[in-house]
Scaffold this active site. Structure first.
Site, mmCIF file in Angstrom:
data_model
loop_
_atom_site.group_PDB
_atom_site.id
_atom_site.type_symbol
_atom_site.label_atom_id
_atom_site.label_comp_id
_atom_site.label_asym_id
_atom_site.label_seq_id
_atom_site.Cartn_x
_atom_site.Cartn_y
_atom_site.Cartn_z
ATOM 1 C CG LEU A 72 4.863 -20.431 14.305
ATOM 2 C CD1 LEU A 72 4.659 -19.618 15.583
ATOM 3 C CD2 LEU A 72 4.067 -19.812 13.169
ATOM 4 N N GLY A 73 8.999 -22.376 13.325
ATOM 5 C CA GLY A 73 10.443 -22.325 13.599
ATOM 6 C C GLY A 73 11.261 -22.079 12.348
ATOM 7 C CB SER A 112 6.897 -15.531 4.019
ATOM 8 O OG SER A 112 7.176 -14.170 3.780
ATOM 9 C CE1 TYR A 137 11.550 -16.139 6.374
ATOM 10 C CE2 TYR A 137 10.570 -14.584 4.824
ATOM 11 C CZ TYR A 137 10.488 -15.330 5.986
ATOM 12 O OH TYR A 137 9.352 -15.282 6.750
ATOM 13 C CE LYS A 141 9.206 -18.885 6.184
ATOM 14 N NZ LYS A 141 8.971 -19.732 7.369
ATOM 15 C CB SER A 166 3.980 -6.507 7.688
ATOM 16 O OG SER A 166 4.486 -6.431 6.374
ATOM 17 N NE ARG A 175 6.315 -5.114 1.515
ATOM 18 C CZ ARG A 175 6.433 -5.956 2.548
ATOM 19 N NH1 ARG A 175 6.715 -5.487 3.769
ATOM 20 N NH2 ARG A 175 6.301 -7.246 2.384
#
Ligand code: 15L
Length: 270
Positions: A72-73, A112, A137, A141, A166, A175
């Protein structure tokens, strides 16, 4: 007894990391929790290690005695390139490479929905659609997913890439009635990925059972992910914004990320 029992979580002090820490505690023989930030003291069955994932030697040390990594980092949102490059790209390479070199055979990678952010909200998107990142970002991913594919194909690791929507206690805007994933569904999803029988390479959307979900998730059934929460319970709080216009934050799956620094032409994005 799960096949994987010694689990490393990177980014364990973050929002998702803290939820997983609590949710996975006791489910596995050993949880090694790592973050660049300080971590709360270890509970029984836990180890905490403060480490910078841009330092390969530190990452290699994290892998000792581990059989599965939940990575996750990194920076969890859009940021300048000089933050994305070390923390999301170089660090993710370090994690995959060190895992492989130290005999770790499964990685669950926090990807993501921003890998597919510039698809129109009217289009339902699967895992076979070409990537369409909406930010640096999102590009980082996509890079992580490509690394996953490489380490699965070249080195035989078992890789699950979770295109997380989310993550919130509750959906916070219109959203998120489509993109929300609840904390308990997130825990279930990650546990299913750790516990699943051997697989090669999977991409999954990390999303709750939302009535308005716009992502097809064929691998969810394969690993036995059955989300329990639905954002629709909150729908009355969030009326639909006017659509069909030129606002990139409304027109595309990636929402606010699509509007950041935007100076393109919404009408030309097919
Ligand atoms: C993400 O990937 C981000 O980490 C998070 O900050 C949210 O913005 C989420 O996506 C989202 O799309 O709502």
């Amino acid at each position: 007894m799960a096949a994987y029992t010694r689990i490393l979580i990177t980014g364990a002090a973050g929002e998702i990391g803290s939820t997983l820490r609590a949710g996975l505690r006791g489910a596995y023989e050993r949880l090694r929790l790592s973050d660049i930030r300080p971590l709360a003291p270890a509970e029984p069955g836990e180890e905490t290690v403060q480490a910078d994932l841009t330092d390969y030697a530190a990452v290699a040390a994290l892998m000792q005695g581990v059989d599965c990594v939940v990575h996750l980092g990194g920076v969890p949102r859009e940021a300048p390139w000089d933050a994305i490059l070390p923390n999301n790209i170089a660090a993710t390479y370090n994690v995959f490479e060190a895992a492989h070199r130290n005999g770790v055979s499964r990685i669950v990678f926090a990807s993501s929905n921003h890998t597919i952010g510039y698809y129109r909200v009217g289009d339902e998107i699967g895992i076979e659609d070409p990537v369409r990142p909406d930010s640096r970002y999102g590009v980082s991913k996509v890079f992580g997913e490509a690394l996953g594919r490489l380490y699965a194909d070249k080195h035989g690791l078992s890789i699950a890439c979770l295109r997380i929507g989310s993550f919130r206690e509750q959906p916070g805007d219109f959203r998120q009635l489509s993109t929300w994933i609840s904390p308990r569904d997130t825990v279930q999803l990650v546990r299913r990925c750790i516990d699943a029988p051997p697989f090669h390479f999977l991409v999954l959307y990390g999303v709750s059972a939302n009535t308005r979900v716009r992502w097809r998730n064929p691998n969810a059934g394969f690993i036995g992910y059955r989300p329990q929460d639905n954002a629709e319970a909150h729908a009355s709080r969030f009326p639909a914004p006017p659509a069909g216009g030129a606002d990139p934050t409304v027109e595309f799956h990636g929402g606010p990320f699509c509007g950041l620094e935007f100076d393109g032409d919404v009408g030309r994005i097919e």
